[in-house]
Motif scaffolding. Structure first.
Motif, mmCIF file in Angstrom:
data_model
loop_
_atom_site.group_PDB
_atom_site.id
_atom_site.type_symbol
_atom_site.label_atom_id
_atom_site.label_comp_id
_atom_site.label_asym_id
_atom_site.label_seq_id
_atom_site.Cartn_x
_atom_site.Cartn_y
_atom_site.Cartn_z
ATOM 1 N N ALA A 170 4.679 2.421 10.656
ATOM 2 C CA ALA A 170 5.643 1.651 11.446
ATOM 3 C C ALA A 170 6.203 0.470 10.675
ATOM 4 C CB ALA A 170 4.981 1.170 12.739
ATOM 5 N N ARG A 171 5.354 -0.245 9.969
ATOM 6 C CA ARG A 171 5.837 -1.429 9.253
ATOM 7 C C ARG A 171 6.784 -1.051 8.119
ATOM 8 N NH1 ARG A 171 4.825 -6.638 9.028
ATOM 9 N NH2 ARG A 171 3.078 -6.484 10.492
ATOM 10 N N GLU A 172 6.392 -0.074 7.314
ATOM 11 C CA GLU A 172 7.249 0.313 6.186
ATOM 12 C C GLU A 172 8.596 0.845 6.660
ATOM 13 O OE1 GLU A 172 5.981 2.695 2.992
ATOM 14 O OE2 GLU A 172 4.027 1.716 2.768
ATOM 15 N N ILE A 173 8.564 1.693 7.680
ATOM 16 C CA ILE A 173 9.804 2.295 8.162
ATOM 17 C C ILE A 173 10.704 1.247 8.806
ATOM 18 C CG2 ILE A 173 10.758 3.926 9.855
ATOM 19 C CD1 ILE A 173 8.302 5.704 9.263
ATOM 20 N N SER A 174 10.137 0.389 9.634
ATOM 21 C CA SER A 174 10.964 -0.634 10.284
ATOM 22 C C SER A 174 11.492 -1.640 9.270
ATOM 23 C CB SER A 174 10.176 -1.339 11.395
ATOM 24 O OG SER A 174 9.032 -1.994 10.889
#
Length: 478
Positions: free
Chosen positions: A206-210
């Motif tokens: 979630a963090r990398e994609i967002s």
């Protein structure tokens, strides 16, 4: 065990690294599938695809886009049992609720297939006869939609349908707990004929994609449903490229039951609101204010109905309460109940974890607490579990003031037979959604969203498609 792939640019692809995430059935704790553990590179590839597809999709007529969305809607309806079973398997909600969500999700696609044909501009009279003034409404561009685990289908279509109908292209990042429903919707979108790159699904970190979405200036809009804390991070991240943001965040919904209410209706609707999806909804009843004169009678009515709720796997016939999503959710519910009882709340029913037959997940009894007071944690923090706290009040003004004493402002409910009382209370409640004698007001054709720290923007209704449009002013000299 199934091994799923991401859907990017019309292709089914693994993550760039080949890493995967295991998806677990929360009722049995069995691993049911794996999905790609996508990251920054995968998100960037999805933005490439959506950006390349945008000009052609934008330039299609509203009628052409509508036809494709209607095909998607029909395929969702034809496959609603498959969608429902997928949601129950990965999220845990009872199958009857999952069927309802499948149809609710399809409703957004149908509604916006039509609403996309009603995006109007205007002609404005100029001061000079030698000028003409036009106003156009145009799609904002590439949209990134970050969706939660509690409504794996509806929270996608509530965002993607208006985005696509308006001429935007879309990338969905579903919650890692519930990615299978998102990938199934992508499969049906592909079958419906949506062009490559118009609708994409990326699962993973979630963090990398967002972060990739936030840092890419080609992503012109981010729409998010989830916690207020993560919503604030998204607002900060969007500032660097000045992206448009829609946020549907946390809630702590009050219910006011006045002494002239129909108690059976109030109890029925409060149960429907509170215990839907085991209390894991942002608009479920969290604080139930009951007027003195009817407090005891309402508590008895509620207790009788709660006793009839069956806890178990969502696949079991008659199940009303499925599992909580994970151990953290269980800990939060237990902590709030134990703290309330320690401070003097009366445990009317429930109040403990249970383990139904053939399950290994995190199940909690439907719980009723009486004589709750404002200083208890359950009155200040969203519970996201099957616990109903009752609070006495005397005067109308007291209930309204306590209901408004929250940083949240998503949904509120009230029960009364007096129309004047209903309207005055509804107008004074600082909430984006108010249900009067109605515990389930959400619908595709009405705007959904909150005040204060419950978010920005609206989803659903005519207002929902406005979130994906830019306004362009054209001045013509003749």
């Amino acid at each position: 065990m199934e091994h799923k792939l991401n859907y990017i640019g019309g292709q089914w692809v693994p993550s760039m690294t080949g890493d995967t995430i295991e998806v677990t059935d929360p009722a049995t704790m069995e691993i049911v599938a794996s999905v790609p553990r996508g990251g920054r590179a995968d998100a960037s590839t999805a933005v490439d695809a959506a950006s390349q597809a945008f000009p052609a999709w934008r330039d299609r007529s509203a009628y052409e886009r509508s036809e494709l969305l209607l095909r998607w809607h029909q395929l969702m309806m034809d496959n609603r049992e498959r969608i429902a079973e997928t949601m129950t398997m990965e999220q845990g909600k009872p199958l009857a609720e999952a069927r309802g969500e499948a149809e609710y999700a399809a409703d957004f696609v149908r509604w916006y297939a039509e609403e996309g044909k009603r995006i109007y501009g205007e002609t404005i009279p100029a001061r000079s006869s030698a000028k003409r003034i036009l106003v156009l409404r145009q799609p904002i561009g590439v949209v990134a939609a970050i969706t939660p685990w509690n409504f794996p289908a509806a929270m996608i279509t509530r965002k993607a349908a208006p985005a696509l109908a308006s001429g935007c292209t879309c990338i969905v990042k579903p919650a890692s707990q519930t990615p299978l429903t998102a990938l199934l919707l992508a499969e049906l979108a592909e079958e419906a004929g949506l062009p490559a790159g118009v609708f994409n699904v990326v699962t993973g970190d979630a963090r990398e994609i967002s972060d990739a979405f936030m840092q890419d200036s080609r992503v012109r809009k981010v729409t998010f449903t989830g916690s207020t804390e993560i919503g604030k991070q998204i607002m900060r991240g969007a500032a660097d490229t000045v992206k448009a943001v829609s946020l549907e965040l946390g809630g702590h919904a009050p219910v006011i039951v006045y002494d002239d209410a129909d108690l059976r209706l109030a109890a029925e609707q409060t149960i429907a609101s509170k215990f839907r999806n085991a209390g894991q909804t942002c608009v479920c009843a969290n604080r139930i204010y009951v007027q003195d004169g009817i407090y005891d009678a309402f508590e008895r009515e509620l207790a009788e109905r709660i006793a009839a709720l069956k806890v178990g796997s969502g696949r079991e016939p008659g199940t009303s309460i499925g599992p909580l999503i994970d151990e953290h959710a269980m800990h939060k519910v237990k902590e709030q109940v134990e703290e309330a009882v320690a401070k003097g709340a009366r445990l009317v029913s429930g109040g403990r974890p249970v383990q139904p037959d053939q399950t290994r997940g995190f199940f909690y009894e439907p719980t009723l607490l009486g004589e709750v007071t404002p200083d208890m944690k359950i009155m200040q923090e969203e519970t996201f579990g099957p616990v109903a706290p009752l609070i006495r009040f005397t005067a109308d003004e007291e209930a309204i003031a306590q209901a408004n004493d929250s940083r949240f402002g998503l949904a509120a409910y009230l029960f009364t037979s007096n129309i004047t009382r209903a309207i005055r209370t509804a107008e004074q409640l600082e909430y984006g959604i108010v249900g009067i004698n109605d515990g389930a007001p959400s619908t595709a054709q009405a705007p959904f969203g909150g005040f204060k720290e419950s978010g920005l923007g609206r989803e659903g209704g005519r207002e929902g498609i406005e979130e994906y449009l830019e306004t362009k002013y054209i001045s013509i000299g003749l």
